[in-house]
Design an enzyme around this catalytic site. Structure first.
Site, mmCIF file in Angstrom:
data_model
loop_
_atom_site.group_PDB
_atom_site.id
_atom_site.type_symbol
_atom_site.label_atom_id
_atom_site.label_comp_id
_atom_site.label_asym_id
_atom_site.label_seq_id
_atom_site.Cartn_x
_atom_site.Cartn_y
_atom_site.Cartn_z
ATOM 1 N N HIS A 144 6.890 -1.113 0.835
ATOM 2 C CA HIS A 144 6.060 -2.316 0.720
ATOM 3 C C HIS A 144 6.297 -3.167 1.960
ATOM 4 O O HIS A 144 7.050 -2.777 2.863
ATOM 5 C CB HIS A 144 6.383 -3.066 -0.574
ATOM 6 C CG HIS A 144 7.843 -3.329 -0.770
ATOM 7 N ND1 HIS A 144 8.562 -4.173 0.038
ATOM 8 C CD2 HIS A 144 8.734 -2.825 -1.663
ATOM 9 C CE1 HIS A 144 9.810 -4.212 -0.353
ATOM 10 N NE2 HIS A 144 9.962 -3.382 -1.384
ATOM 11 N N HIS A 176 9.883 -3.683 3.304
ATOM 12 C CA HIS A 176 10.391 -2.583 4.129
ATOM 13 C C HIS A 176 9.772 -2.637 5.537
ATOM 14 O O HIS A 176 10.452 -2.448 6.538
ATOM 15 C CB HIS A 176 10.025 -1.228 3.523
ATOM 16 C CG HIS A 176 10.639 -0.940 2.195
ATOM 17 N ND1 HIS A 176 9.891 -0.814 1.044
ATOM 18 C CD2 HIS A 176 11.922 -0.728 1.821
ATOM 19 C CE1 HIS A 176 10.688 -0.527 0.026
ATOM 20 N NE2 HIS A 176 11.924 -0.472 0.467
#
Ligand code: AMP
Length: 281
Positions: A34, A37
């Protein structure tokens, strides 16, 4: 972007870059990526010449009743996303590649793992510290980026690197949140529509803590904890795992609040365990 599944291939590709004197940035992940990250990958890209990530759901950091088997996975999407932020190499080993046989050597970090998630997830940080050591040995990065979302993890890794003279600089990146403030997490996908509404209680509780400390001048940890507990329990489906208020470096609880103080929460919303934190300064 190159994708490799074996340690040998990763070492070979990274070895060529190191020979050219290039600086290697590394972001370990468990995938199901997501924006949280991706922000780490962007930071790694900015601070290094080559950006390497790993995608590996590490079985040794999950307890027997935890969600290793059902942890969400979507490799195709992960590869598209990492490519979109300019990652140079993805290391995505199978469990057998990382653990060809049951290991007998573990890395444990003492004291810092006694509280917070260390208390409610016994063995978790032993699994994390061990796999991160293995990944550092394989990738040999100059810098590695971890998210503040897992605040205790960053402290544990920083201490491990210091104690064991691992030549890597650890960088902590800020928490990336959804529009309403919920910290992004791969596990948010477990939440039902109704649970998702309650999940905001962690972020709201952190804001309440900040207000009570900074504006209302609350000094006693117990008093703050009680107020946060009542607040969180006013949201449906919630069950508190822990509320930690204490020293942001030592990760020890203090009976009175002195700044800076770490407020860290773990709350079950339905069966999904969510964490969040803020260092109040
Ligand atoms: P995970 O895949 O959950 O193991 O996370 C991999 C890395 O991403 C860890 O360093 C996490 O702390 C970081 N991370 C996860 N969620 C977020 C977020 N919402 N904001 C910033 N970093 C995050």
């Amino acid at each position: 972007m190159e994708v490799v599944k074996t340690k040998a291939e990763a070492k070979q590709k990274i070895g060529l870059w190191k020979k050219q004197g290039l600086k290697i940035g590394f972001v370990p992940t468990m995938g199901y990526l997501h924006k949280g990250h991706l922000s780490l990958m962007e930071l790694s890209k900015k601070r290094a010449d080559k950006s390497v990530i790993s995608i590996f759901v590490n079985p040794t950091q999950f307890g027997p009743s935890e969600d290793f088997e059902r942890y969400p996975r979507d490799i195709q999407r992960d590869l598209e996303l990492s490519n979109s932020v300019g990652v140079d190499l993805v290391f995505m080993p199978e469990v057998k590649e990382m653990y060809p046989e049951p290991i007998k050597t573990w890395v444990t970090v003492e004291d810092l793992t006694n509280n917070l998630c260390g208390k409610s997830r016994p063995g978790h940080f032993k699994g994390v510290a061990t796999v991160v050591t293995k990944l550092f040995n394989i990738i040999q990065p100059d810098i590695a980026v971890f998210g503040q979302k897992d605040y205790q993890q960053v402290q544990v890794i920083k201490r491990m690197v210091r104690d064991l003279d691992i030549p890597v600089k650890i960088i902590m990146a800020p928490i990336v949140r959804e529009k309403d403030g919920l910290a992004m997490s791969s596990r948010n996908t477990y939440l039902s529509k109704e649970e998702r509404k309650s999940a905001i209680c962690l972020f709201k509780a952190l804001n309440l803590a900040k207000e009570l400390i900074k504006e209302k001048g609350i000094k006693k940890t117990k008093e703050l904890k009680d107020q946060l507990e009542n607040f969180i329990h006013s949201f449906p489906f919630t069950k508190i795992d822990y509320i930690f208020i204490g020293d942001p470096e030592e990760l020890t609880e203090t009976s009175s609040i002195t700044l800076p103080t770490l407020v860290a929460l773990a709350v079950y919303v339905g069966t999904t365990r969510l964490i969040d934190n803020e260092v109040i300064t």
